[in-house]
Design an enzyme around this catalytic site. Structure first.
Site, PDB file in Angstrom:
ATOM      1  N   HIS A  38       0.945  -1.189  -0.342  1.00  7.30           N
ATOM      2  CA  HIS A  38      -0.027   0.257   0.064  1.00  7.30           C
ATOM      3  C   HIS A  38       1.413   1.453   0.190  1.00  7.30           C
ATOM      4  O   HIS A  38       2.148   2.029   0.901  1.00  7.30           O
ATOM      5  CB  HIS A  38      -0.668   0.048   1.365  1.00  7.30           C
ATOM      6  CG  HIS A  38      -1.928  -0.510   1.050  1.00  7.30           C
ATOM      7  ND1 HIS A  38      -3.296   0.147   0.935  1.00  7.30           N
ATOM      8  CD2 HIS A  38      -2.199  -1.610   0.682  1.00  7.30           C
ATOM      9  CE1 HIS A  38      -4.136  -0.701   1.253  1.00  7.30           C
ATOM     10  NE2 HIS A  38      -4.015  -1.777   0.490  1.00  7.30           N
ATOM     11  N   GLY A 106      -6.144  -3.365  -8.113  1.00  2.00           N
ATOM     12  CA  GLY A 106      -5.348  -1.976  -7.778  1.00  2.00           C
ATOM     13  C   GLY A 106      -6.281  -1.310  -7.269  1.00  2.00           C
ATOM     14  O   GLY A 106      -7.563  -1.939  -7.075  1.00  2.00           O
ATOM     15  N   GLU A 107      -6.471  -0.272  -6.409  1.00  2.00           N
ATOM     16  CA  GLU A 107      -7.363  -0.087  -5.831  1.00  2.00           C
ATOM     17  C   GLU A 107      -6.746   1.983  -5.933  1.00  2.00           C
ATOM     18  O   GLU A 107      -5.795   2.638  -5.982  1.00  2.00           O
ATOM     19  CB  GLU A 107      -7.295  -0.242  -3.920  1.00  2.00           C
ATOM     20  CG  GLU A 107      -7.499  -1.126  -4.152  1.00  2.00           C
ATOM     21  CD  GLU A 107      -6.371  -1.947  -3.511  1.00  2.00           C
ATOM     22  OE1 GLU A 107      -5.139  -1.135  -2.755  1.00  2.00           O
ATOM     23  OE2 GLU A 107      -6.258  -3.778  -2.674  1.00  2.00           O
ATOM     24  N   ASN A 110      -4.531   3.904  -3.876  1.00  2.00           N
ATOM     25  CA  ASN A 110      -2.415   3.474  -3.944  1.00  2.00           C
ATOM     26  C   ASN A 110      -2.464   3.827  -4.902  1.00  2.00           C
ATOM     27  O   ASN A 110      -1.253   4.637  -4.951  1.00  2.00           O
ATOM     28  CB  ASN A 110      -2.530   1.708  -3.063  1.00  2.00           C
ATOM     29  CG  ASN A 110      -2.928   1.387  -2.187  1.00  2.00           C
ATOM     30  OD1 ASN A 110      -2.649   1.818  -0.804  1.00  2.00           O
ATOM     31  ND2 ASN A 110      -3.237   0.735  -2.439  1.00  2.00           N
TER      32      ASN A 110
END
Length: 322
Positions: A38, A106-107, A110
């Site tokens: 992260h 992914g997010e 981040n």
């Protein structure tokens, strides 16, 4: 037998502490470990986000036998896939073959930090599939020049390669990601105990490959303290992946979870020190077909008591039950 793992959660502890924790997990008898990757914590109350790959390199030197794994790295935005291939190969060498490369789409939390925007989920999966292909080619020792839909690579070669490249895992949340994992991955990764994810993975080519799940827990002899800590630091967990992948920062997660109560969290996360409660929380993953389950003890300052309790009580009970 189901294997029980330990999570180095970079969002809740500093780098030296994370290495100490995984050393403790190895000594306690956990079967494997995973490490989040992260740039930011989910909530400001968690308070940390060191660079996971430095932590993993140190962990490889501080431990001797426990397997290590990213859970998960996004190889499409914050990192270029050619760079991911290089550092994963290095990790496999440093760990003497104990490393697995967990990848995901992914997010926003981040990936937005590099200013490249946050595409739709369908585009994120396209990028992930192309990235996996690039990483595979570099793991084979090729000098790669690639001009794709999303990535360019010019004359890249990973010079220090292990004899056996790291197995690649792909995180899934629906049928499209399961199809990608079934085609391209050596193992599948999920954070929900859904049998349909395993079935879809198998249907698309994943039959016989490892399935790795993850479960947050909040151990404390004082159940009230365990519930309070889980609510303070982990109430975001119940938002679901469609929500959690889109929100851009800790403030957004705080706003999105302002109406989540401690009782809501306690209903979803085992809290306290009743071994049977924790065993029952793990069972749905085993029933769904997962053969590896990584536990996340909530609270960076609560890892040592959790590890002592896990060694004496929880791990033996889980192995008996599963």
């Amino acid at each position: 037998m189901v294997r029980i793992g330990y999570t180095m959660m970079t969002e809740q502890a500093g780098p030296r502490e994370l290495v100490d924790h995984v050393v403790g997990a190895e000594q306690a008898g956990f079967d494997f470990s995973v490490c989040s990757d992260h740039y930011s914590p989910w909530l400001a109350s968690q308070g940390h986000a060191p660079y996971a790959w430095s932590v993993l390199g140190a962990a490889a030197q501080a431990t001797t036998s426990i397997p290590l794994m990213t859970y998960v790295t996004c190889p499409t935005t914050r990192y270029h896939p050619a760079v991911v291939a290089q550092k994963a190969a290095t990790m496999q060498l440093l760990s003497e073959g104990r490393f697995r490369l967990g990848l995901g789409s992914g997010e926003n939390l981040n990936e937005h930090v590099v200013g490249a925007g946050w595409p739709a989920a369908s585009v994120r999966l396209e990028k992930l599939e192309e990235a996996v292909g690039i990483i595979r080619a570099l793991f084979r020792g090729e000098e790669l020049t690639h001009r794709g839909r999303h990535f360019d690579v010019r004359g890249a070669r990973v010079w220090d390669l292990p004899d056996i490249p790291p197995p690649i895992g792909v995180a899934v949340s629906g049928d499209r990601s399961c199809a990608l994992a079934g085609r391209e991955a050596d193992l599948v990764i999920a954070v929900e105990p859904k049998a349909e994810l395993v079935e879809a993975f198998d249907r698309h080519g994943g039959a016989g490959k490892p399935r790795v799940g993850q479960l947050p827990v909040s151990y404390d002899p004082d159940r009230g303290a365990a519930v309070a800590r889980a609510h303070e630091q982990f109430r975001w967990f119940g938002g679901g992946w469609k929500v959690n992948s889109e929100l851009p920062g800790p403030g957004s997660f705080a706003d999105a979870t302002r109406f989540v109560t401690p009782e809501d969290v306690a209903a979803a996360i085992p809290c306290g020190d009743d071994v049977a409660t924790f065993v029952e929380a793990v069972r749905p993953y085993a029933r769904a077909g997962f053969d590896e389950i990584a536990l996340v003890q909530i609270g960076g300052d609560q890892q040592e008591p959790f590890l002592r309790w896990a060694e004496k009580a929880l791990l033996p009970a889980l192995r008996d039950a599963l």
